[in-house]
Design a protein around this motif. Structure first.
Motif, PDB file in Angstrom:
ATOM      1  N   LYS A  17       0.799  -1.186   0.134  1.00  0.00           N
ATOM      2  CA  LYS A  17      -0.190  -0.027  -0.339  1.00  0.00           C
ATOM      3  C   LYS A  17       0.848   1.048  -0.180  1.00  0.00           C
ATOM      4  CE  LYS A  17      -4.037   2.055   2.329  1.00  0.00           C
ATOM      5  NZ  LYS A  17      -4.659   1.893   3.686  1.00  0.00           N
ATOM      6  N   VAL A  18       2.076   1.252   0.553  1.00  0.00           N
ATOM      7  CA  VAL A  18       2.605   2.476   0.741  1.00  0.00           C
ATOM      8  C   VAL A  18       3.661   2.630  -0.365  1.00  0.00           C
ATOM      9  CG1 VAL A  18       5.053   3.229   1.926  1.00  0.00           C
ATOM     10  CG2 VAL A  18       3.045   2.279   3.244  1.00  0.00           C
ATOM     11  N   LEU A  19       3.933   1.627  -1.194  1.00  0.00           N
ATOM     12  CA  LEU A  19       4.625   1.613  -2.387  1.00  0.00           C
ATOM     13  C   LEU A  19       3.864   2.225  -3.410  1.00  0.00           C
ATOM     14  CD1 LEU A  19       6.570  -1.748  -2.450  1.00  0.00           C
ATOM     15  CD2 LEU A  19       7.434   0.583  -2.018  1.00  0.00           C
ATOM     16  N   ASP A  20       2.576   1.810  -3.268  1.00  0.00           N
ATOM     17  CA  ASP A  20       1.475   2.110  -4.378  1.00  0.00           C
ATOM     18  C   ASP A  20       1.171   3.982  -4.266  1.00  0.00           C
ATOM     19  OD1 ASP A  20       1.174  -0.139  -5.620  1.00  0.00           O
ATOM     20  OD2 ASP A  20      -0.578  -0.650  -4.355  1.00  0.00           O
ATOM     21  N   ALA A  21       1.238   4.219  -2.721  1.00  0.00           N
ATOM     22  CA  ALA A  21       0.976   5.555  -2.485  1.00  0.00           C
ATOM     23  C   ALA A  21       2.105   6.401  -2.961  1.00  0.00           C
ATOM     24  CB  ALA A  21       1.061   5.703  -0.953  1.00  0.00           C
ATOM     25  N   ILE A  22       3.374   5.888  -2.673  1.00  0.00           N
ATOM     26  CA  ILE A  22       4.672   6.624  -3.374  1.00  0.00           C
ATOM     27  C   ILE A  22       4.672   6.751  -4.752  1.00  0.00           C
ATOM     28  CG2 ILE A  22       7.118   6.729  -3.693  1.00  0.00           C
ATOM     29  CD1 ILE A  22       7.186   4.897  -1.162  1.00  0.00           C
ATOM     30  N   ASP A  23       4.155   5.860  -5.463  1.00  0.00           N
ATOM     31  CA  ASP A  23       4.128   5.973  -6.970  1.00  0.00           C
ATOM     32  C   ASP A  23       3.294   6.873  -7.558  1.00  0.00           C
ATOM     33  OD1 ASP A  23       6.296   4.176  -7.569  1.00  0.00           O
ATOM     34  OD2 ASP A  23       4.891   2.364  -7.682  1.00  0.00           O
ATOM     35  N   MET A  24       1.945   6.892  -6.829  1.00  0.00           N
ATOM     36  CA  MET A  24       0.895   7.776  -7.222  1.00  0.00           C
ATOM     37  C   MET A  24       0.979   9.343  -6.628  1.00  0.00           C
ATOM     38  SD  MET A  24      -1.373   5.829  -8.782  1.00  0.00           S
ATOM     39  CE  MET A  24      -2.373   6.953  -9.026  1.00  0.00           C
TER      40      MET A  24
ATOM     41  N   VAL B 253      13.313   8.070  -3.042  1.00  0.00           N
ATOM     42  CA  VAL B 253      14.063   8.491  -4.047  1.00  0.00           C
ATOM     43  C   VAL B 253      14.371   7.645  -5.334  1.00  0.00           C
ATOM     44  CG1 VAL B 253      16.735   9.018  -4.279  1.00  0.00           C
ATOM     45  CG2 VAL B 253      15.557   9.829  -2.188  1.00  0.00           C
ATOM     46  N   ARG B 254      14.186   6.279  -4.935  1.00  0.00           N
ATOM     47  CA  ARG B 254      14.559   5.345  -6.023  1.00  0.00           C
ATOM     48  C   ARG B 254      13.439   5.459  -6.957  1.00  0.00           C
ATOM     49  NH1 ARG B 254      15.751  -0.948  -5.297  1.00  0.00           N
ATOM     50  NH2 ARG B 254      17.793  -0.106  -4.864  1.00  0.00           N
ATOM     51  N   ARG B 255      12.295   5.475  -6.501  1.00  0.00           N
ATOM     52  CA  ARG B 255      11.181   5.878  -7.201  1.00  0.00           C
ATOM     53  C   ARG B 255      10.893   6.950  -8.161  1.00  0.00           C
ATOM     54  NH1 ARG B 255       9.336   0.127  -6.371  1.00  0.00           N
ATOM     55  NH2 ARG B 255       6.918   0.299  -5.940  1.00  0.00           N
ATOM     56  N   ARG B 256      11.436   8.081  -7.528  1.00  0.00           N
ATOM     57  CA  ARG B 256      11.530   9.298  -8.178  1.00  0.00           C
ATOM     58  C   ARG B 256      12.438   9.331  -9.188  1.00  0.00           C
ATOM     59  NH1 ARG B 256      10.547  13.199  -2.791  1.00  0.00           N
ATOM     60  NH2 ARG B 256       8.204  13.594  -3.244  1.00  0.00           N
TER      61      ARG B 256
ATOM     62  N   ASP C 186       3.272   0.851 -12.734  1.00  0.00           N
ATOM     63  CA  ASP C 186       3.050  -0.657 -12.635  1.00  0.00           C
ATOM     64  C   ASP C 186       3.918  -1.216 -11.472  1.00  0.00           C
ATOM     65  OD1 ASP C 186       2.231  -3.278 -13.071  1.00  0.00           O
ATOM     66  OD2 ASP C 186       3.223  -3.310 -15.059  1.00  0.00           O
ATOM     67  N   GLY C 187       3.604  -1.294 -10.334  1.00  0.00           N
ATOM     68  CA  GLY C 187       4.505  -1.553  -9.259  1.00  0.00           C
ATOM     69  C   GLY C 187       4.484  -3.242  -9.369  1.00  0.00           C
ATOM     70  N   GLU C 188       3.545  -3.928  -9.811  1.00  0.00           N
ATOM     71  CA  GLU C 188       3.652  -5.181  -9.911  1.00  0.00           C
ATOM     72  C   GLU C 188       4.596  -5.872 -10.834  1.00  0.00           C
ATOM     73  OE1 GLU C 188       1.898  -6.940  -7.632  1.00  0.00           O
ATOM     74  OE2 GLU C 188       1.458  -5.143  -6.704  1.00  0.00           O
ATOM     75  N   SER C 189       4.887  -5.120 -11.734  1.00  0.00           N
ATOM     76  CA  SER C 189       5.801  -5.723 -13.081  1.00  0.00           C
ATOM     77  C   SER C 189       7.140  -6.211 -12.312  1.00  0.00           C
ATOM     78  CB  SER C 189       5.954  -4.895 -14.099  1.00  0.00           C
ATOM     79  OG  SER C 189       6.550  -5.578 -15.051  1.00  0.00           O
ATOM     80  N   LEU C 190       7.817  -7.105 -13.094  1.00  0.00           N
ATOM     81  CA  LEU C 190       8.914  -7.824 -12.676  1.00  0.00           C
ATOM     82  C   LEU C 190      10.115  -7.283 -13.562  1.00  0.00           C
ATOM     83  CD1 LEU C 190       8.374 -11.557 -11.937  1.00  0.00           C
ATOM     84  CD2 LEU C 190       8.568  -9.746 -10.405  1.00  0.00           C
ATOM     85  N   TYR C 191       9.495  -6.228 -14.498  1.00  0.00           N
ATOM     86  CA  TYR C 191      10.465  -5.645 -15.224  1.00  0.00           C
ATOM     87  C   TYR C 191       9.851  -4.101 -15.589  1.00  0.00           C
ATOM     88  CZ  TYR C 191       7.011  -7.433 -18.666  1.00  0.00           C
ATOM     89  OH  TYR C 191       5.860  -7.751 -19.462  1.00  0.00           O
ATOM     90  N   PRO C 192      10.602  -3.184 -16.169  1.00  0.00           N
ATOM     91  CA  PRO C 192      10.207  -1.966 -16.495  1.00  0.00           C
ATOM     92  C   PRO C 192       9.477  -1.824 -17.528  1.00  0.00           C
ATOM     93  CG  PRO C 192      12.526  -2.038 -16.882  1.00  0.00           C
ATOM     94  CD  PRO C 192      11.903  -3.331 -16.086  1.00  0.00           C
ATOM     95  N   SER C 193       8.200  -1.079 -17.962  1.00  0.00           N
ATOM     96  CA  SER C 193       7.375  -1.036 -19.088  1.00  0.00           C
ATOM     97  C   SER C 193       8.210  -0.116 -19.821  1.00  0.00           C
ATOM     98  CB  SER C 193       6.053  -0.863 -18.845  1.00  0.00           C
ATOM     99  OG  SER C 193       5.458  -1.616 -17.983  1.00  0.00           O
ATOM    100  N   ASN C 194       7.841  -0.203 -21.117  1.00  0.00           N
ATOM    101  CA  ASN C 194       8.516   0.631 -22.207  1.00  0.00           C
ATOM    102  C   ASN C 194       9.749   0.712 -22.441  1.00  0.00           C
ATOM    103  OD1 ASN C 194       5.777   1.757 -23.226  1.00  0.00           O
ATOM    104  ND2 ASN C 194       5.968   3.381 -21.824  1.00  0.00           N
ATOM    105  N   ARG C 195      10.343  -0.382 -22.116  1.00  0.00           N
ATOM    106  CA  ARG C 195      11.864  -0.651 -22.147  1.00  0.00           C
ATOM    107  C   ARG C 195      12.250  -1.671 -23.408  1.00  0.00           C
ATOM    108  NH1 ARG C 195      15.284  -0.089 -17.923  1.00  0.00           N
ATOM    109  NH2 ARG C 195      13.975   1.685 -17.355  1.00  0.00           N
ATOM    110  N   VAL C 196      12.962  -1.541 -23.986  1.00  0.00           N
ATOM    111  CA  VAL C 196      13.892  -2.322 -25.140  1.00  0.00           C
ATOM    112  C   VAL C 196      14.722  -3.065 -24.246  1.00  0.00           C
ATOM    113  CG1 VAL C 196      14.586  -2.845 -27.328  1.00  0.00           C
ATOM    114  CG2 VAL C 196      13.146  -0.992 -26.994  1.00  0.00           C
ATOM    115  N   PHE C 197      14.880  -4.378 -24.504  1.00  0.00           N
ATOM    116  CA  PHE C 197      15.896  -5.237 -23.694  1.00  0.00           C
ATOM    117  C   PHE C 197      16.813  -5.686 -24.887  1.00  0.00           C
ATOM    118  CE2 PHE C 197      12.342  -5.183 -21.075  1.00  0.00           C
ATOM    119  CZ  PHE C 197      12.787  -4.924 -19.649  1.00  0.00           C
TER     120      PHE C 197
END
Length: 305
Positions: free
Chosen positions: A179-186, A225-228, A290-301
């Protein structure tokens, strides 16, 4: 006309010495039945999709299969099953030879490897079921298509043993931490305090800090800081906003401070990051939360070059 696809798969199989599938199936056993002690000359991979009271014995060890799991039985291992006394027990199984494929390439297959590997996901089970479907619908293609899938499946099961402990810890995050991680992201652009986040979780600031350190290895302030910075990275790559605008959008009131934090976190400046990774073709992409994803979206690997 020759089937070039089949020919290509056969060539691949020959080139990389894939496992050879012997027999496979998807059985449901009656309550109270079992399989007496035996040893087999090949390898067997099984998946039990439901936790039951089934007992698996191998050598001197005994396991109660109380949660969904894979089982790996190796040649010569003496083992037995006593299926659940009250309910039918379903299991999928594949017997296979390694032949010239080296077991050392997948240490999970070595004698000292684990016998029971808990797993409650969907992907690996779908792979195993797809091998079953090929055996049923296209038996002539089983050794080509099925063996490739089996190798990938075994590799992923090996990763469960090697890599998954960290992922499993993440999956077991307390709901208050999530819940806190989601609050940070939002609320990245807004002022965020440990006290305010703790209040949302129903915890004291001290308890929130201890929980973050235990489950995430970071303090709440470090996670903010990391999320920002992660969001700033997205904005640098998918838009034309200035670095000053991005700094304000992710919650930094001072551009210079943002630049110092960015360089400390990423080891390069924000300007260098944009120059290195920006692609104008990605200008129509939008930042993703998307805090649930195991990888970042919109990223080419990229693989190896």
């Amino acid at each position: 006309m020759p089937d070039t696809a089949t020919g290509d798969l056969t060539s691949i199989r020959s080139a990389i010495n894939l496992p050879s599938i012997r027999v496979l199936g998807d059985f449901v056993k009656k309550p109270g039945t079992g399989l007496g002690e035996r040893d087999i000359p090949d390898y067997e991979l099984l998946y039990f999709p439901e936790g039951t009271g089934t007992i698996y014995r191998v050598g001197e060890r005994e396991f109660t299969l109380s949660q969904p799991c894979f089982i790996i039985t190796r040649p010569g291992e003496i083992h037995s099953y006593r299926y659940d006394m009250q309910h039918p027990t379903r299991h999928l199984f594949i017997h296979f030879w390694l032949r010239s494929f080296p077991a050392s390439s997948l240490p999970v297959l070595l004698p000292e490897g684990p016998s029971v590997i808990p797993y409650e996901g969907d992907l690996l089970v779908a792979m195993m079921k797809q091998i079953m479907a090929i055996a049923h619908l296209k038996p002539e293609r089983l050794q080509e298509r099925g063996s490739l899938l089996l190798l990938a499946l075994l590799s992923e099961i090996h990763s469960l043993v090697v890599d998954e402990p960290m992922l499993e810890e993440t999956k077991r995050l307390p709901p208050q931490v999530v819940k806190v991680l989601d609050a940070i992201d939002m609320s990245l652009s807004a002022p965020l305090t440990v006290e305010g986040l703790a209040k949302q979780a129903g915890w004291t600031p001290e308890h929130l800090s201890r929980s973050f350190a235990r489950h995430l290895g970071l303090s709440p302030k470090e996670m903010i800081v990391r999320r920002r910075i992660d969001r700033a990275c997205q904005l640098l790559l998918y838009g034309q906003k200035s670095i000053k605008e991005i700094a304000f959008e992710v919650g930094f009131a001072d551009e210079n401070y943002f630049c110092r934090v960015f360089k400390t976190t990423k080891a390069i400046t924000a300007t260098e990051y944009r120059a290195k990774h920006y692609n104008p073709r990605n200008g129509d992409l939008a930042p993703v939360i998307d805090g649930e994803s195991l990888y970042p979206s919109n990223r080419v690997f990229y693989g190896e070059h």
